[in-house]
Design a protein around this motif. Structure first.
Motif, PDB file in Angstrom:
ATOM      1  N   GLY A   1       0.798  -1.226   0.000  1.00  0.00           N
ATOM      2  CA  GLY A   1       0.000   0.000   0.000  1.00  0.00           C
ATOM      3  C   GLY A   1       0.825   1.266   0.000  1.00  0.00           C
ATOM      4  O   GLY A   1       0.391   2.301  -0.509  1.00  0.00           O
TER       5      GLY A   1
ATOM      6  N   ALA B   1      -8.960   6.353   5.848  1.00  0.00           N
ATOM      7  CA  ALA B   1      -8.875   6.413   4.388  1.00  0.00           C
ATOM      8  C   ALA B   1      -7.744   7.319   3.914  1.00  0.00           C
ATOM      9  O   ALA B   1      -7.247   7.156   2.799  1.00  0.00           O
ATOM     10  CB  ALA B   1     -10.209   6.889   3.801  1.00  0.00           C
TER      11      ALA B   1
ATOM     12  N   GLY C   1      -5.276   5.003   1.349  1.00  0.00           N
ATOM     13  CA  GLY C   1      -5.934   5.529   0.152  1.00  0.00           C
ATOM     14  C   GLY C   1      -5.393   6.884  -0.232  1.00  0.00           C
ATOM     15  O   GLY C   1      -4.835   7.070  -1.314  1.00  0.00           O
TER      16      GLY C   1
ATOM     17  N   GLU D   1      -1.892   7.484  -1.669  1.00  0.00           N
ATOM     18  CA  GLU D   1      -1.628   7.117  -3.070  1.00  0.00           C
ATOM     19  C   GLU D   1      -1.477   8.349  -3.958  1.00  0.00           C
ATOM     20  O   GLU D   1      -0.803   8.304  -4.993  1.00  0.00           O
ATOM     21  CB  GLU D   1      -2.761   6.245  -3.613  1.00  0.00           C
ATOM     22  CG  GLU D   1      -2.899   4.888  -2.944  1.00  0.00           C
ATOM     23  CD  GLU D   1      -4.187   4.198  -3.345  1.00  0.00           C
ATOM     24  OE1 GLU D   1      -4.669   4.417  -4.477  1.00  0.00           O
ATOM     25  OE2 GLU D   1      -4.739   3.439  -2.525  1.00  0.00           O
TER      26      GLU D   1
ATOM     27  N   HIS E   1      -4.024  -1.548  -8.185  1.00  0.00           N
ATOM     28  CA  HIS E   1      -5.102  -1.902  -7.261  1.00  0.00           C
ATOM     29  C   HIS E   1      -5.407  -3.401  -7.276  1.00  0.00           C
ATOM     30  O   HIS E   1      -5.623  -4.009  -6.213  1.00  0.00           O
ATOM     31  CB  HIS E   1      -6.384  -1.132  -7.605  1.00  0.00           C
ATOM     32  CG  HIS E   1      -6.534   0.134  -6.847  1.00  0.00           C
ATOM     33  ND1 HIS E   1      -6.130   1.346  -7.346  1.00  0.00           N
ATOM     34  CD2 HIS E   1      -7.028   0.393  -5.610  1.00  0.00           C
ATOM     35  CE1 HIS E   1      -6.381   2.293  -6.461  1.00  0.00           C
ATOM     36  NE2 HIS E   1      -6.920   1.740  -5.397  1.00  0.00           N
TER      37      HIS E   1
ATOM     38  N   ASN F   1     -12.900   8.114 -10.782  1.00  0.00           N
ATOM     39  CA  ASN F   1     -12.034   8.761  -9.797  1.00  0.00           C
ATOM     40  C   ASN F   1     -10.771   9.323 -10.438  1.00  0.00           C
ATOM     41  O   ASN F   1     -10.262  10.368 -10.011  1.00  0.00           O
ATOM     42  CB  ASN F   1     -11.664   7.774  -8.689  1.00  0.00           C
ATOM     43  CG  ASN F   1     -12.854   7.340  -7.862  1.00  0.00           C
ATOM     44  OD1 ASN F   1     -13.891   8.000  -7.873  1.00  0.00           O
ATOM     45  ND2 ASN F   1     -12.721   6.229  -7.160  1.00  0.00           N
TER      46      ASN F   1
ATOM     47  N   HIS G   1     -10.006  11.778  -2.288  1.00  0.00           N
ATOM     48  CA  HIS G   1      -9.786  10.323  -2.341  1.00  0.00           C
ATOM     49  C   HIS G   1     -10.270   9.670  -1.049  1.00  0.00           C
ATOM     50  O   HIS G   1     -10.979   8.648  -1.075  1.00  0.00           O
ATOM     51  CB  HIS G   1      -8.296  10.057  -2.554  1.00  0.00           C
ATOM     52  CG  HIS G   1      -7.961   8.627  -2.865  1.00  0.00           C
ATOM     53  ND1 HIS G   1      -6.939   8.278  -3.703  1.00  0.00           N
ATOM     54  CD2 HIS G   1      -8.497   7.453  -2.427  1.00  0.00           C
ATOM     55  CE1 HIS G   1      -6.864   6.954  -3.787  1.00  0.00           C
ATOM     56  NE2 HIS G   1      -7.796   6.438  -3.010  1.00  0.00           N
ATOM     57  N   ALA G   2      -9.916  10.260   0.083  1.00  0.00           N
ATOM     58  CA  ALA G   2     -10.309   9.707   1.374  1.00  0.00           C
ATOM     59  C   ALA G   2     -11.830   9.756   1.560  1.00  0.00           C
ATOM     60  O   ALA G   2     -12.428   8.814   2.099  1.00  0.00           O
ATOM     61  CB  ALA G   2      -9.611  10.458   2.502  1.00  0.00           C
TER      62      ALA G   2
ATOM     63  N   ASN H   1     -13.475   7.020  -0.558  1.00  0.00           N
ATOM     64  CA  ASN H   1     -13.329   5.719   0.111  1.00  0.00           C
ATOM     65  C   ASN H   1     -14.259   5.603   1.316  1.00  0.00           C
ATOM     66  O   ASN H   1     -14.843   4.550   1.565  1.00  0.00           O
ATOM     67  CB  ASN H   1     -11.883   5.521   0.558  1.00  0.00           C
ATOM     68  CG  ASN H   1     -10.951   5.195  -0.600  1.00  0.00           C
ATOM     69  OD1 ASN H   1     -11.355   5.244  -1.759  1.00  0.00           O
ATOM     70  ND2 ASN H   1      -9.711   4.890  -0.291  1.00  0.00           N
TER      71      ASN H   1
END
Length: 251
Positions: free
Chosen positions: A50, A121, A125, A128, A161, A186, A207-208, A211
Motif C-alpha cells: 500500500g 482512508a 488511500g 496514493e 489496485h 475517480n 480520495h479519502a 473511500n
C-alpha cells in the motif's frame, strides 16, 4: 528528461515493488501460510504494498523536483485552499454518490464513524495521491493530452489496485467491472481537481472521502450510478480545460 524519469523513478519501481510482494504472497499461500489481515506477516505485506505509490512518489519529488520531505508533508496537509476548490469537491461527491443518496443507501451508525473512516482512508488511500496525481499524471500531461494521460494513469492505477487486492485477500470479493468504472471516474475527478487547484491536499481529501462514503454505501441504483459517473467524467474534462484556459489568461 522528467517524462523519462517519471517512468524510471516512479512507475516502474512502484509496480515492481507491489508485483514482487504479490508474487511472495502467492508463493507463501501455496505453502499454506495464512496471510491477509489475519496475520502479522500479511499485514506487513499489505503495508509495504500500500505504501509503494507514496514511497516512490516522494522519491521522485525529492530527486527530480528537489523537494524536501517536510515540504511534501506541508503540501499533503495544506488545508488552506480556495472555497471554489472545496465547492468543486462537494459537487463531484454529490454527483458521484447521487444514486446512493437518492436510494437512502448511506449507512451512518454514529457521527464518529465517518470521521474514523475518513482518517483511516487518508492512510489507506489518500497517500496514493503522492504518486498518481502529485507526481505521475502531471508529468504525463506535459507530453500527452489530458484524456490520454488520465487513461494511462487509470490503467496503471488499476493494475496496482488489482495486485493490492490480491495481496490483502479481497480480490475475490471485487466486482471488477463496477470497480474499474469507479476507478476510471475517480481518475478523471482527482486529476481535474489537481489541475484546477494544484493542491495535493484536495486530492488526498477527495480520495479519502470517496473511500469513506464507499464503505458506508449499502444501496444504490446501478443504472443511475453509471449515468452519474459518466456525468462526472464529462464534468472533469470540462473543468480541466477551464483550468488550462485560466492559466493561459493568467500568464
Amino acid at each position: 528528461m522528467k517524462s523519462k524519469a517519471i517512468i524510471k523513478m516512479y512507475l516502474l519501481p512502484t509496480l515492481l515493488q507491489i508485483t514482487v510482494i504479490a508474487a511472495l504472497v502467492g508463493i507463501l499461500k501455496l505453502r499454506g501460510f495464512e496471510l491477509g489481515y489475519n496475520s502479522l506477516l500479511g499485514i506487513l505485506f499489505i503495508s509495504l504494498a500500500g505504501a509503494s505509490s507514496a514511497l516512490w512518489g516522494i522519491v521522485y519529488q525529492v530527486k527530480c523536483h528537489s523537494k524536501r520531505p517536510l515540504e511534501i508533508l506541508k503540501d499533503f496537509f495544506n488545508i488552506k485552499q480556495s472555497v471554489k476548490s472545496y465547492t468543486l469537491v462537494l459537487i463531484f461527491l454529490v454527483l458521484d454518490f447521487s444514486s446512493v443518496i437518492l436510494n437512502k443507501g448511506l449507512k451512518i451508525e454514529s457521527l464518529l464513524l465517518p470521521l474514523l473512516l475518513f482518517f483511516k482512508a487518508i492512510v489507506f488511500g489518500g497517500i496514493e495521491e503522492l504518486g498518481w496525481r502529485y507526481s505521475f499524471q502531471p508529468t504525463l500531461e506535459k507530453k500527452i493530452p489530458y484524456i490520454a494521460s488520465t487513461l494511462i494513469t487509470f490503467v496503471c492505477w488499476g493494475v496496482w489496485h488489482l495486485l493490492f487486492f490480491y495481496i490483502d485477500g479481497s480480490l475475490g470479493n471485487i466486482h471488477v467491472l463496477g470497480f474499474l468504472l469507479g476507478l476510471l471516474t475517480n481518475s478523471f475527478i482527482l486529476s481535474a481537481l489537481f489541475a484546477y487547484s494544484n493542491s495535493l491536499w484536495i486530492c488526498v481529501m477527495t480520495h479519502a472521502l470517496i473511500n469513506t462514503f464507499s464503505q458506508m454505501s449499502i444501496n444504490d441504483n446501478v443504472l443511475l450510478d453509471y449515468i452519474a459517473k459518466v456525468i462526472c467524467i464529462f464534468l472533469a474534462v470540462y473543468l480541466y480545460h477551464v483550468s488550462q484556459k485560466k492559466r493561459t489568461i493568467d500568464k
